[in-house]
Design a protein around this motif. Structure first.
Motif: not given
Length: 500
Positions: A78-80, A82-83, A125, A127-129, A132, A185, A189
């Motif tokens: 999902r992160a990939q 959303l990046r 970005l 938020t994604i990190e 994770l 976002l 995510i």
């Protein structure tokens, strides 16, 4: 930066951009105009979603969630995806800046543009990190004696964080791209599917999300974007049984309606609502109050729910502080937000300009005095402009001190001592943010710790994806940003396991 895109391109960009079930579709509902609040020109005509298309968007999101095509993906996948979504949005940075100028009225050279576009692109970005780094499972702290069964077997109790389901994201007009992103976002995510419905005054920045979803290759139905002139779709999103959560940014009055509409199906709510935040200057820092009003006025014409529109200074220093606050306003250049020299633009609409006028009049009737501004500026025949305004307010009960005006109007209130200060700062139905300026850090923190608000800033603020904000009292429910702003889009499942 100078804005120069031909109006024909802006108008064309507003047509046929709804995004439902993985497809860009023409709206089948009422067509409505998007107005530039700085010039009163029509910059786009948008064909809104019909009731059937709203239903289709909800159905697409429901099917996408129930199928597991998104929520069952590993978080890294999902992160990939959303990046890629964020990369597609970043590629539209100049266009997003232009939309912030043309549809929201934010001056192109204003410091507010950082919050309009630049910070959100980085925050997505971040938020994604951050997500994770969060565990899917956490162990409940059972005491040792509860970790064994009577037969000597092992017991483990876990908390599992799972997505809520289908999220309706209903965003605000003042920082449209920002409020769109801070719903889309975190919801995506964490594994939810989303229907994004922007404010009718600023729909164009939201329609870009549909293009980005297509460019990123998100599965059909994971992100849907609809627009409308009225509120029929928004009501459907907050009442429909297939919607599990509503994330809304807007006024407290509308937020209460959303709560009522969501109650029969007991939807999860995240509401960021109105504010009437205290901007406090401690006795040792009154000299720093000179920019208090200018910061609000040049902060997108006061159209920020977290702005410190109640300015508190010691009574003995009030006259001096008022004079110091008025001086910078005389130098503020008001005008077309597309002009790089403009420092303060318009409010969003004629109705909002009228609201500013009305509350200034109510304040004066209740004993306040206009120290600066208080009316429409001269020499600007077009645009929804209102002068930066300072009110010498006799007490905290004044209408201008109690009600959110959402414009470039500040009330300056004197306090006798720190107890009187804290009492007045907390005498508000709102509790979104607050500001304390003081040289004596211990004393400043002591006052800050007594302010009943979801965020309090001492000698400065912070806008970060890693630090949450949220309202207390009638300023909202739940949090945005940070760990809490991710977890609000998840529900907890307790899993108790005994060894065989």
């Amino acid at each position: 930066m100078t804005i120069h895109t031909p109006q024909s391109q802006l108008t064309a960009a507003g047509r046929g951009r709804l995004y439902i079930g993985g497809e860009a579709v023409a709206g089948e509902g009422e067509t409505f105009a998007v107005i530039n609040p700085g010039t009163e020109e029509v910059i786009a005509e948008v064909a809104g979603a019909s009731a059937g298309q709203v239903e289709a968007a909800i159905g697409a999101a429901r099917r996408a969630y129930d199928s597991g095509v998104w929520c069952d993906l590993p978080a890294a996948e999902r992160a990939q995806a959303l990046r890629r979504l964020m990369a597609a949005l970043a590629a539209q940075r100049d266009r997003l800046v232009e939309l912030s100028v043309r549809e929201a009225g934010c001056p192109v050279s204003s410091g507010s543009m950082a919050a309009q576009v630049h910070a959100p692109l980085q925050h997505g970005l971040d938020t994604i990190e951050l997500f994770l780094q969060l565990p899917e499972f956490e162990e409940n702290p059972l005491p040792f004696e509860q970790r064994l069964t009577p037969r000597g077997g092992a017991v483990q109790s876990l908390r599992r964080h799972l997505p809520v389901g289908v999220v309706a994201a209903i965003s605000a007009y003042n920082f449209p791209f920002y409020t769109n992103l801070w719903k889309v976002l975190p919801a995506l995510i964490t594994g939810n599917t989303v229907i994004l419905r922007p404010n009718p005054l600023t729909p164009l920045a939201a329609l870009v999300f549909g293009e980005a979803a297509e460019a990123a290759g998100l599965p059909p139905g994971v992100l849907n974007v609809i627009a409308e002139q009225g509120a029929g779709g928004a009501v459907a999103l907050s009442t429909h049984a297939d919607v599990d959560m509503v994330a809304f940014t807007g006024s407290t009055g509308v937020g209460k309606q959303v709560m009522v509409q969501a109650a029969p199906t007991m939807k999860r709510l995240q509401l960021e609502l109105g504010g009437k935040s205290a901007q406090i200057y401690m006795p040792d820092s009154v000299a720093q109050a000179g920019m208090a009003a200018a910061m609000v006025a040049m902060g997108h014409a006061g159209q920020g729910c977290a702005h410190g529109t109640r300015v508190f200074v010691p009574e003995a220093d009030k006259a001096q502080a008022l004079e110091a606050m008025a001086a910078p306003l005389a130098k503020v250049k008001i005008g077309d937000p597309a002009d790089p020299q403009t420092q303060m633009g318009p409010v969003i609409s004629a109705a909002q300009r009228d609201r500013c006028e009305r509350y200034v009049a109510l304040a004066v009737e209740a004993g306040a005095k206009v120290v600066y501004g208080g009316k429409r500026p001269e020499g600007l025949a077009k645009g929804f402009f209102f002068e930066p305004t300072i009110l010498d307010t006799p007490d905290n009960k004044n209408p201008a001190a109690q009600e959110e005006i959402f414009g470039p109007v500040v009330s300056v209130i004197g306090y006798r001592d720190l107890d009187h200060l804290v009492e007045m700062a907390n005498d508000s139905p709102y509790g979104l943010s607050g500001y304390v300026t003081g040289k004596d850090i211990k004393q400043a923190i002591g006052v800050a710790s007594k302010i009943r608000t979801g965020t309090v800033n001492v000698n400065g603020g912070l806008l970060s994806a890693y630090a949450s904000s949220g309202g207390w009292k009638q300023s909202g429910v739940g949090r945005e940003r940070g760990v809490e702003g991710l977890r609000v889009y998840q529900q907890i499942q307790a899993m108790n396991i005994q060894g065989a």
